[in-house]
Motif scaffolding. Structure first.
Motif, PDB file in Angstrom:
ATOM      1  N   SER A   3      20.530 -35.480 -42.552  1.00 42.01           N
ATOM      2  CA  SER A   3      21.970 -35.332 -42.320  1.00 42.01           C
ATOM      3  C   SER A   3      22.587 -34.202 -43.139  1.00 42.01           C
ATOM      4  CB  SER A   3      22.688 -36.646 -42.638  1.00 42.01           C
ATOM      5  OG  SER A   3      22.455 -36.992 -43.997  1.00 42.01           O
ATOM      6  N   GLY A   4      21.934 -33.764 -44.177  1.00 40.31           N
ATOM      7  CA  GLY A   4      22.454 -32.688 -45.004  1.00 40.31           C
ATOM      8  C   GLY A   4      21.402 -31.638 -45.229  1.00 40.31           C
ATOM      9  N   HIS A   5      21.695 -30.724 -46.124  1.00 36.32           N
ATOM     10  CA  HIS A   5      20.702 -29.695 -46.426  1.00 36.32           C
ATOM     11  C   HIS A   5      20.684 -29.387 -47.920  1.00 36.32           C
ATOM     12  CE1 HIS A   5      24.120 -26.917 -46.256  1.00 36.32           C
ATOM     13  NE2 HIS A   5      24.367 -27.369 -45.065  1.00 36.32           N
ATOM     14  N   SER A   6      20.638 -30.445 -48.709  1.00 35.23           N
ATOM     15  CA  SER A   6      20.533 -30.244 -50.149  1.00 35.23           C
ATOM     16  C   SER A   6      19.097 -29.878 -50.515  1.00 35.23           C
ATOM     17  CB  SER A   6      20.950 -31.507 -50.898  1.00 35.23           C
ATOM     18  OG  SER A   6      20.018 -32.533 -50.695  1.00 35.23           O
ATOM     19  N   VAL A   7      18.956 -29.218 -51.644  1.00 35.01           N
ATOM     20  CA  VAL A   7      17.643 -28.769 -52.103  1.00 35.01           C
ATOM     21  C   VAL A   7      16.689 -29.951 -52.264  1.00 35.01           C
ATOM     22  CG1 VAL A   7      16.422 -27.640 -53.999  1.00 35.01           C
ATOM     23  CG2 VAL A   7      18.569 -26.693 -53.169  1.00 35.01           C
ATOM     24  N   SER A   8      17.200 -31.106 -52.680  1.00 39.25           N
ATOM     25  CA  SER A   8      16.328 -32.266 -52.877  1.00 39.25           C
ATOM     26  C   SER A   8      15.707 -32.747 -51.566  1.00 39.25           C
ATOM     27  CB  SER A   8      17.097 -33.412 -53.545  1.00 39.25           C
ATOM     28  OG  SER A   8      18.149 -33.850 -52.702  1.00 39.25           O
ATOM     29  N   LEU A   9      16.365 -32.514 -50.439  1.00 41.31           N
ATOM     30  CA  LEU A   9      15.807 -32.922 -49.142  1.00 41.31           C
ATOM     31  C   LEU A   9      14.651 -32.028 -48.703  1.00 41.31           C
ATOM     32  CD1 LEU A   9      19.035 -33.814 -47.123  1.00 41.31           C
ATOM     33  CD2 LEU A   9      17.361 -35.384 -48.102  1.00 41.31           C
TER      34      LEU A   9
END
Length: 101
Positions: A3-9
């Protein structure tokens, strides 16, 4: 699909598909260089259709996003090019037998 695009994903992702020409100037962009640095295959969306239609699947190197400078390097190091799922499907088709008796 995330659902997002954070570095942790990026640590859980295997592929990233992006077409920045469809974004408006104020739209948030994913950091393709960071995703590629995490080992994510960063590709143009056209790869999806070509992967499904062409046999054998096309090389990912032809579809790398320009922002993913390490795309070719990641594929060479990991020996990627055809996903395990695609190989499994191909292998299973050889095992199938006709149901006609």
């Amino acid at each position: 699909v995330f659902s997002g695009h954070s570095v942790s994903l990026f640590k859980e992702a295997t592929h990233l598909f992006a077409d920045f020409s469809k974004l408006k100037p104020d739209d948030t962009r994913v950091n393709v260089a960071e995703a590629a640095a995490q080992g994510v295959n960063c590709l143009k969306p056209e790869y999806i259709a070509d992967y499904l239609i062409q046999d054998p699947p096309p090389p990912m190197e032809s579809y790398c996003l320009p922002e993913a400078a390490s795309c070719l390097q990641n594929n060479a190091e990991l020996g990627t090019g055809v996903s395990q799922k695609r190989k499994a499907v191909g292998e299973m088709s050889k095992v199938k037998r006709s149901r006609i008796h």
